[in-house]
Write an enzyme that holds these catalytic residues in place. Structure first.
Site, PDB file in Angstrom:
ATOM      1  N   TYR A  18     -10.031-140.145  44.280  1.00 20.85           N
ATOM      2  CA  TYR A  18     -10.014-138.708  44.025  1.00 20.85           C
ATOM      3  C   TYR A  18      -8.801-138.339  43.164  1.00 20.85           C
ATOM      4  O   TYR A  18      -8.919-137.599  42.198  1.00 20.85           O
ATOM      5  CB  TYR A  18      -9.996-137.947  45.356  1.00 20.85           C
ATOM      6  CG  TYR A  18     -10.056-136.458  45.215  1.00 20.85           C
ATOM      7  CD1 TYR A  18     -11.275-135.811  45.032  1.00 20.85           C
ATOM      8  CD2 TYR A  18      -8.896-135.686  45.257  1.00 20.85           C
ATOM      9  CE1 TYR A  18     -11.327-134.429  44.896  1.00 20.85           C
ATOM     10  CE2 TYR A  18      -8.951-134.311  45.122  1.00 20.85           C
ATOM     11  CZ  TYR A  18     -10.178-133.693  44.947  1.00 20.85           C
ATOM     12  OH  TYR A  18     -10.232-132.323  44.799  1.00 20.85           O
ATOM     13  N   HIS A  22      -8.698-136.887  39.185  1.00 24.85           N
ATOM     14  CA  HIS A  22      -8.019-135.646  38.819  1.00 24.85           C
ATOM     15  C   HIS A  22      -6.860-135.873  37.847  1.00 24.85           C
ATOM     16  O   HIS A  22      -6.424-134.934  37.189  1.00 24.85           O
ATOM     17  CB  HIS A  22      -7.571-134.885  40.063  1.00 24.85           C
ATOM     18  CG  HIS A  22      -8.698-134.138  40.693  1.00 24.85           C
ATOM     19  ND1 HIS A  22      -9.630-134.754  41.490  1.00 24.85           N
ATOM     20  CD2 HIS A  22      -9.081-132.847  40.585  1.00 24.85           C
ATOM     21  CE1 HIS A  22     -10.529-133.861  41.867  1.00 24.85           C
ATOM     22  NE2 HIS A  22     -10.224-132.690  41.333  1.00 24.85           N
ATOM     23  N   TYR A  41      -4.261-122.926  38.429  1.00 26.49           N
ATOM     24  CA  TYR A  41      -5.051-123.649  39.428  1.00 26.49           C
ATOM     25  C   TYR A  41      -4.345-124.942  39.802  1.00 26.49           C
ATOM     26  O   TYR A  41      -4.006-125.742  38.936  1.00 26.49           O
ATOM     27  CB  TYR A  41      -6.436-123.935  38.847  1.00 26.49           C
ATOM     28  CG  TYR A  41      -7.437-124.576  39.773  1.00 26.49           C
ATOM     29  CD1 TYR A  41      -7.365-124.456  41.151  1.00 26.49           C
ATOM     30  CD2 TYR A  41      -8.490-125.312  39.241  1.00 26.49           C
ATOM     31  CE1 TYR A  41      -8.302-125.036  41.972  1.00 26.49           C
ATOM     32  CE2 TYR A  41      -9.444-125.900  40.052  1.00 26.49           C
ATOM     33  CZ  TYR A  41      -9.344-125.770  41.425  1.00 26.49           C
ATOM     34  OH  TYR A  41     -10.281-126.359  42.234  1.00 26.49           O
ATOM     35  N   TRP A  76     -19.625-132.247  37.260  1.00 24.80           N
ATOM     36  CA  TRP A  76     -18.399-132.482  38.031  1.00 24.80           C
ATOM     37  C   TRP A  76     -18.667-132.362  39.537  1.00 24.80           C
ATOM     38  O   TRP A  76     -18.239-133.215  40.319  1.00 24.80           O
ATOM     39  CB  TRP A  76     -17.302-131.510  37.594  1.00 24.80           C
ATOM     40  CG  TRP A  76     -16.004-131.740  38.294  1.00 24.80           C
ATOM     41  CD1 TRP A  76     -15.538-131.097  39.399  1.00 24.80           C
ATOM     42  CD2 TRP A  76     -15.000-132.702  37.949  1.00 24.80           C
ATOM     43  NE1 TRP A  76     -14.303-131.585  39.762  1.00 24.80           N
ATOM     44  CE2 TRP A  76     -13.957-132.574  38.878  1.00 24.80           C
ATOM     45  CE3 TRP A  76     -14.888-133.650  36.936  1.00 24.80           C
ATOM     46  CZ2 TRP A  76     -12.816-133.353  38.839  1.00 24.80           C
ATOM     47  CZ3 TRP A  76     -13.736-134.427  36.891  1.00 24.80           C
ATOM     48  CH2 TRP A  76     -12.720-134.278  37.832  1.00 24.80           C
TER      49      TRP A  76
END
Length: 105
Positions: A18, A22, A41, A76
């Protein structure tokens, strides 16, 4: 401006992957987020997989709807879904904003 914070749970055994994903987010996904009104964000993650997300936007429901209309978001979300615990569907549908109780301006 609306500040939004949410919690999700990444499967601990998938956490390293993960993080790798990212670290190399698709440029078209970044462009879609910006065009849809997502600002400042950030994602934070504990070693047990607890994920804290934070963003600023003018209208969260509108920003989510704008992302929902993009093809890149569909790809995504489909790719990210297996990383999460306790989610039936797309991860972005499980992003329930927490209630803000304090903000130091």
């Amino acid at each position: 401006m609306q500040r939004v914070c949410f919690l999700l749970k990444v499967r601990p055994e998938r956490l390293a992957e993960y993080r790798r994903r990212h670290a190399a987010i698709w440029p078209d996904m970044l462009a879609a987020l910006s065009a849809s009104g997502w600002r400042n964000y950030s994602l934070f993650c504990r070693e047990d997989g607890l994920l804290v997300g934070y963003l600023e936007t003018d209208d969260f429901a509108e920003a989510q709807a704008a992302m929902e209309r993009t093809e890149v978001n569909a790809r995504w979300q489909r790719d990210m879904a297996p990383f999460f615990e306790g989610i039936d569907g797309n991860p972005d549908e499980a992003m329930v904003p927490l209630t803000e109780v304090f903000h130091l301006a």
